[in-house]
Design an enzyme around this catalytic site. Sequence first.
Site, PDB file in Angstrom:
ATOM      1  N   ARG A  23       0.849  -1.189   0.000  1.00 50.14           N
ATOM      2  CA  ARG A  23       0.000   0.000   0.000  1.00 50.14           C
ATOM      3  C   ARG A  23       0.886   1.240   0.000  1.00 50.14           C
ATOM      4  O   ARG A  23       1.950   1.252   0.608  1.00 50.14           O
ATOM      5  CB  ARG A  23      -0.866  -0.039   1.263  1.00 50.14           C
ATOM      6  CG  ARG A  23      -1.895   1.023   1.379  1.00 50.14           C
ATOM      7  CD  ARG A  23      -2.800   0.784   2.596  1.00 50.14           C
ATOM      8  NE  ARG A  23      -3.679  -0.353   2.323  1.00 50.14           N
ATOM      9  CZ  ARG A  23      -3.995  -1.281   3.216  1.00 50.14           C
ATOM     10  NH1 ARG A  23      -3.509  -1.232   4.442  1.00 50.14           N
ATOM     11  NH2 ARG A  23      -4.815  -2.266   2.897  1.00 50.14           N
ATOM     12  N   ASP A 105       0.389  -7.926   8.732  1.00 55.15           N
ATOM     13  CA  ASP A 105      -1.005  -8.356   8.725  1.00 55.15           C
ATOM     14  C   ASP A 105      -1.786  -8.059  10.001  1.00 55.15           C
ATOM     15  O   ASP A 105      -2.914  -7.603   9.924  1.00 55.15           O
ATOM     16  CB  ASP A 105      -1.152  -9.857   8.410  1.00 55.15           C
ATOM     17  CG  ASP A 105      -0.294 -10.306   7.251  1.00 55.15           C
ATOM     18  OD1 ASP A 105      -0.375  -9.670   6.185  1.00 55.15           O
ATOM     19  OD2 ASP A 105       0.473 -11.258   7.415  1.00 55.15           O
TER      20      ASP A 105
END
Length: 175
Positions: A23, A105
């Site tokens: 991202r 994560d």
Amino acid sequence: MNFPKVGSNIQIHSYKHNGLIHRIWEETIVLKGTSKVVIGGNDRILVKESDGRNWRTREPAICYFDSEQWFNTIGMIRSDGIYYYCNLGSPFTWDSEALKYIDYDLDIKVFPDMTFKLLDEDEYDLHRKIMNYPPAVDDILKRSVDELISWIHQRKGPFAPQFVENWYERFLQYR
């Protein structure tokens, strides 16, 4: 090593353990930039996902990155209070291109009353197996979850009373 200058506009890049981009946050104004800590502010910025999707953040936010912690925080300023989104990830690095870290994560969402929820444990377990996270990284991340929860309980660092509000006031001076 040079660190981002106060008032400069930087990108934030998160990667996955396999080295692939995850991202990109297009614009964050540096409010503090040292070898130990980078604090930035942004508002309604473009975020690019690795799958090609783009979206905009919905509110002003203060980001906190620590070179010694395996987590970073985003304090989002909403009408009903400050929410935090905490990413478990590697300590940040800085180069002339962007502030960078590896996203592992696991996330913790913290609500205005300082209650919290651990998120994405299934995603973590899946990626740990697929990308072969070393046992040492797995141990560090488990300890970092405990450390982050301790910071939340103690209202330490970015969770301290008035931390987000005070940095947001500085952010407004640069807009």
